[in-house]
Scaffold this motif. Structure first.
Motif, PDB file in Angstrom:
ATOM      1  N   ALA A 128     -71.816  28.186  26.528  1.00 33.30           N
ATOM      2  CA  ALA A 128     -70.958  27.423  27.440  1.00 33.30           C
ATOM      3  C   ALA A 128     -70.929  25.943  27.089  1.00 33.30           C
ATOM      4  CB  ALA A 128     -71.429  27.617  28.885  1.00 33.30           C
ATOM      5  N   GLU A 129     -72.040  25.374  26.675  1.00 31.13           N
ATOM      6  CA  GLU A 129     -72.084  23.947  26.363  1.00 31.13           C
ATOM      7  C   GLU A 129     -71.251  23.618  25.128  1.00 31.13           C
ATOM      8  OE1 GLU A 129     -72.786  19.924  26.232  1.00 31.13           O
ATOM      9  OE2 GLU A 129     -72.926  21.369  27.866  1.00 31.13           O
ATOM     10  N   HIS A 130     -71.367  24.466  24.105  1.00 31.90           N
ATOM     11  CA  HIS A 130     -70.565  24.249  22.897  1.00 31.90           C
ATOM     12  C   HIS A 130     -69.082  24.370  23.208  1.00 31.90           C
ATOM     13  CE1 HIS A 130     -69.703  25.353  18.425  1.00 31.90           C
ATOM     14  NE2 HIS A 130     -69.468  24.078  18.679  1.00 31.90           N
ATOM     15  N   ALA A 131     -68.721  25.345  24.030  1.00 31.87           N
ATOM     16  CA  ALA A 131     -67.316  25.508  24.415  1.00 31.87           C
ATOM     17  C   ALA A 131     -66.840  24.318  25.239  1.00 31.87           C
ATOM     18  CB  ALA A 131     -67.150  26.805  25.203  1.00 31.87           C
ATOM     19  N   ARG A 132     -67.690  23.784  26.108  1.00 32.46           N
ATOM     20  CA  ARG A 132     -67.310  22.622  26.916  1.00 32.46           C
ATOM     21  C   ARG A 132     -67.010  21.425  26.027  1.00 32.46           C
ATOM     22  NH1 ARG A 132     -68.813  18.011  28.369  1.00 32.46           N
ATOM     23  NH2 ARG A 132     -70.647  18.150  27.032  1.00 32.46           N
ATOM     24  N   GLN A 192     -51.567  18.810  32.878  1.00 32.90           N
ATOM     25  CA  GLN A 192     -50.928  18.528  31.599  1.00 32.90           C
ATOM     26  C   GLN A 192     -51.482  19.411  30.482  1.00 32.90           C
ATOM     27  OE1 GLN A 192     -48.497  16.364  31.221  1.00 32.90           O
ATOM     28  NE2 GLN A 192     -48.646  14.788  32.792  1.00 32.90           N
ATOM     29  N   THR A 193     -52.697  19.884  30.621  1.00 37.20           N
ATOM     30  CA  THR A 193     -53.347  20.662  29.570  1.00 37.20           C
ATOM     31  C   THR A 193     -52.872  22.106  29.605  1.00 37.20           C
ATOM     32  OG1 THR A 193     -55.313  19.254  29.767  1.00 37.20           O
ATOM     33  CG2 THR A 193     -55.566  21.321  28.581  1.00 37.20           C
ATOM     34  N   SER A 194     -52.493  22.617  28.454  1.00 37.97           N
ATOM     35  CA  SER A 194     -52.015  23.990  28.358  1.00 37.97           C
ATOM     36  C   SER A 194     -53.187  24.972  28.417  1.00 37.97           C
ATOM     37  CB  SER A 194     -51.253  24.185  27.049  1.00 37.97           C
ATOM     38  OG  SER A 194     -51.028  25.547  26.780  1.00 37.97           O
ATOM     39  N   GLU A 203     -58.521  15.653  34.302  1.00 46.28           N
ATOM     40  CA  GLU A 203     -57.632  15.094  33.288  1.00 46.28           C
ATOM     41  C   GLU A 203     -57.537  13.574  33.370  1.00 46.28           C
ATOM     42  OE1 GLU A 203     -54.463  18.608  32.282  1.00 46.28           O
ATOM     43  OE2 GLU A 203     -53.932  17.206  33.875  1.00 46.28           O
ATOM     44  N   ARG A 204     -57.138  12.996  32.253  1.00 47.70           N
ATOM     45  CA  ARG A 204     -56.890  11.557  32.197  1.00 47.70           C
ATOM     46  C   ARG A 204     -55.609  11.235  32.950  1.00 47.70           C
ATOM     47  NH1 ARG A 204     -57.459  10.611  25.787  1.00 47.70           N
ATOM     48  NH2 ARG A 204     -57.290   8.414  26.358  1.00 47.70           N
ATOM     49  N   ARG A 205     -55.544  10.051  33.538  1.00 47.61           N
ATOM     50  CA  ARG A 205     -54.428   9.679  34.398  1.00 47.61           C
ATOM     51  C   ARG A 205     -53.416   8.829  33.626  1.00 47.61           C
ATOM     52  NH1 ARG A 205     -58.803  10.541  37.199  1.00 47.61           N
ATOM     53  NH2 ARG A 205     -58.706  11.437  39.303  1.00 47.61           N
ATOM     54  N   PRO A 206     -52.194   9.315  33.488  1.00 46.74           N
ATOM     55  CA  PRO A 206     -51.169   8.548  32.770  1.00 46.74           C
ATOM     56  C   PRO A 206     -50.728   7.339  33.577  1.00 46.74           C
ATOM     57  CG  PRO A 206     -50.204  10.506  33.757  1.00 46.74           C
ATOM     58  CD  PRO A 206     -51.688  10.598  33.992  1.00 46.74           C
ATOM     59  N   PHE A 207     -50.490   6.234  32.886  1.00 45.73           N
ATOM     60  CA  PHE A 207     -50.089   4.995  33.551  1.00 45.73           C
ATOM     61  C   PHE A 207     -48.693   4.553  33.125  1.00 45.73           C
ATOM     62  CE2 PHE A 207     -49.948   0.304  33.667  1.00 45.73           C
ATOM     63  CZ  PHE A 207     -50.144   0.111  35.027  1.00 45.73           C
ATOM     64  N   ALA A 208     -48.375   4.693  31.853  1.00 50.87           N
ATOM     65  CA  ALA A 208     -47.077   4.245  31.346  1.00 50.87           C
ATOM     66  C   ALA A 208     -46.770   4.962  30.042  1.00 50.87           C
ATOM     67  CB  ALA A 208     -47.072   2.729  31.137  1.00 50.87           C
ATOM     68  N   VAL A 209     -45.540   4.825  29.593  1.00 46.72           N
ATOM     69  CA  VAL A 209     -45.117   5.311  28.279  1.00 46.72           C
ATOM     70  C   VAL A 209     -44.929   4.097  27.384  1.00 46.72           C
ATOM     71  CG1 VAL A 209     -43.346   6.539  26.985  1.00 46.72           C
ATOM     72  CG2 VAL A 209     -44.006   7.339  29.264  1.00 46.72           C
ATOM     73  N   THR A 249     -62.391  17.865  23.824  1.00 50.17           N
ATOM     74  CA  THR A 249     -61.676  17.155  22.762  1.00 50.17           C
ATOM     75  C   THR A 249     -60.160  17.241  22.920  1.00 50.17           C
ATOM     76  OG1 THR A 249     -61.679  19.101  21.295  1.00 50.17           O
ATOM     77  CG2 THR A 249     -63.562  17.605  21.147  1.00 50.17           C
ATOM     78  N   LEU A 250     -59.656  18.068  23.844  1.00 52.41           N
ATOM     79  CA  LEU A 250     -58.215  18.160  24.054  1.00 52.41           C
ATOM     80  C   LEU A 250     -57.684  16.828  24.580  1.00 52.41           C
ATOM     81  CD1 LEU A 250     -57.999  21.728  25.626  1.00 52.41           C
ATOM     82  CD2 LEU A 250     -57.365  21.041  23.309  1.00 52.41           C
ATOM     83  N   PRO A 251     -56.477  16.429  24.202  1.00 50.24           N
ATOM     84  CA  PRO A 251     -55.984  15.075  24.488  1.00 50.24           C
ATOM     85  C   PRO A 251     -56.041  14.672  25.956  1.00 50.24           C
ATOM     86  CG  PRO A 251     -54.529  16.179  22.945  1.00 50.24           C
ATOM     87  CD  PRO A 251     -55.504  17.204  23.407  1.00 50.24           C
ATOM     88  N   TRP A 252     -55.628  15.547  26.857  1.00 50.75           N
ATOM     89  CA  TRP A 252     -55.525  15.175  28.263  1.00 50.75           C
ATOM     90  C   TRP A 252     -56.832  15.328  29.021  1.00 50.75           C
ATOM     91  CZ3 TRP A 252     -51.728  12.704  30.779  1.00 50.75           C
ATOM     92  CH2 TRP A 252     -50.491  12.609  30.154  1.00 50.75           C
ATOM     93  N   VAL A 253     -57.834  15.953  28.425  1.00 49.08           N
ATOM     94  CA  VAL A 253     -59.078  16.255  29.136  1.00 49.08           C
ATOM     95  C   VAL A 253     -60.001  15.041  29.114  1.00 49.08           C
ATOM     96  CG1 VAL A 253     -61.114  17.734  29.216  1.00 49.08           C
ATOM     97  CG2 VAL A 253     -58.885  18.702  28.614  1.00 49.08           C
TER      98      VAL A 253
END
Length: 308
Positions: free
Chosen positions: A124-128, A101-103, A156-162, A133-137
């Motif tokens: 690398a740690e600062h970039a991580r 889902q992440t671009s 990524e986070r797992r979508p369950f419902a809308v 902070t990206l929504p799906w991560v």
């Protein structure tokens, strides 16, 4: 020997005399003997200054002062980045795995690469932390692969419902946390839950409905009413109003009725199962007109609802 004692150096005609402080006959430490020989040759005029020595010394002084100024001004990381990038350590490849889902563009923006970013000075740690902070991560790991590659692994986070609340549609996790606005066709197959409190209470009810695929496959959405109970909206527009308690029994009852009389495919608007002692069926306007006409022809009193 001169290498051991300054006091034993012979003086020739025309040669310069050593200073008094160098002619006391003391033995030099081993690590000072070569510099002492060079100093002696220069003092006696036997050492010729190489060409461009002054230019080299000036450049050395300018470089030293520049480095010192960069250090005082807090610009040393940028200097190190620039030097390392121009010596073969510029980031040339970025490999991203685990994202669906992440671009990739969003990930690259969080890395902050400018084309001359050095792998040596890359944090690398600062970039991580920024990528996380990206929504799906949910979690991210970043590894530097020398000389010029960055490897990013994303869970990524797992979508369950809308969840629809008002006019807003968002994708939620099983625990009800909002992930991101609904914007992808790949999430169109997720269950739709509607109303205040639906996101927090969706997990249990959606799992209950998944146990009855014959009904779940015909459902367009699950509506939370008063944060107490659920309505099921079917794909043909029929609404099943479930009770606050005993949802499982009500679902099994309606499925048995549908198997016997195809009640869910009839000309009805809603089936109200909220009452313990009765079930109320609301007809469509057309079906109601037909029913009233039939009652008129038989001389029976009109009713606006039919009880089963």
């Amino acid at each position: 020997m001169f290498a051991l004692r300054f006091g034993q150096v012979s003086t020739k005609s025309g040669a310069r005399q050593l200073p008094a402080w160098l002619s006391d006959g003391f033995v030099l430490p081993r690590w000072l003997r070569k510099p002492a020989r060079a100093l002696s040759r220069a003092y006696e005029g036997d050492y010729a200054v190489p060409p461009f020595a002054a230019t080299g010394l000036s450049a050395l002084c300018i470089g030293a002062f520049s480095i010192y100024g960069a250090f005082l001004g807090g610009h040393m990381p940028q200097v190190i980045q620039a030097v390392a990038a121009r010596t073969g350590f510029a980031v040339d490849q970025v490999r991203i795995v685990g994202h669906r889902q992440t671009s990739e563009i969003d990930v690259l923006q969080e890395l902050g690469l400018d084309g001359w970013t050095s792998l040596i000075g890359f944090d690398a740690e600062h970039a991580r932390q920024r990528v996380a902070t990206l929504p799906w991560v949910q979690t991210a790991a970043i590894r530097k692969v020398y000389p010029d590659e960055i490897e990013i692994s994303i869970d990524e986070r797992r979508p369950f419902a809308v969840w629809q609340h008002g006019s807003e549609l968002v994708v939620i996790e099983e625990n009800g946390n909002v992930i991101a606005p609904f914007a992808s066709s790949r999430d169109a197959e997720l269950p739709l839950v509607i109303g205040l409190g639906a996101s927090e209470d969706a997990a249990g009810f959606v799992k209950l409905m998944q146990g009855y695929p014959a009904l779940a496959s015909r459902s367009r959405g699950y509506i939370r009413v008063g944060e107490r109970r659920w309505d099921v909206r079917l794909d043909n527009g029929v609404t099943i109003k479930l009770p606050e308690r005993g949802e499982r029994e009500a679902i099994e009852q309606i499925l048995a009725m549908d198997e016997q009389d195809a009640v869910l495919s009839s000309d009805i608007v809603a089936i109200d199962m909220r009452f313990d002692d009765r079930l109320v069926v609301q007809l469509t306007p057309e079906a109601l007109e037909r029913r009233n006409a039939s009652l008129d022809s038989k001389g029976k009193p009109k009713k606006t609802e039919r009880r089963i």
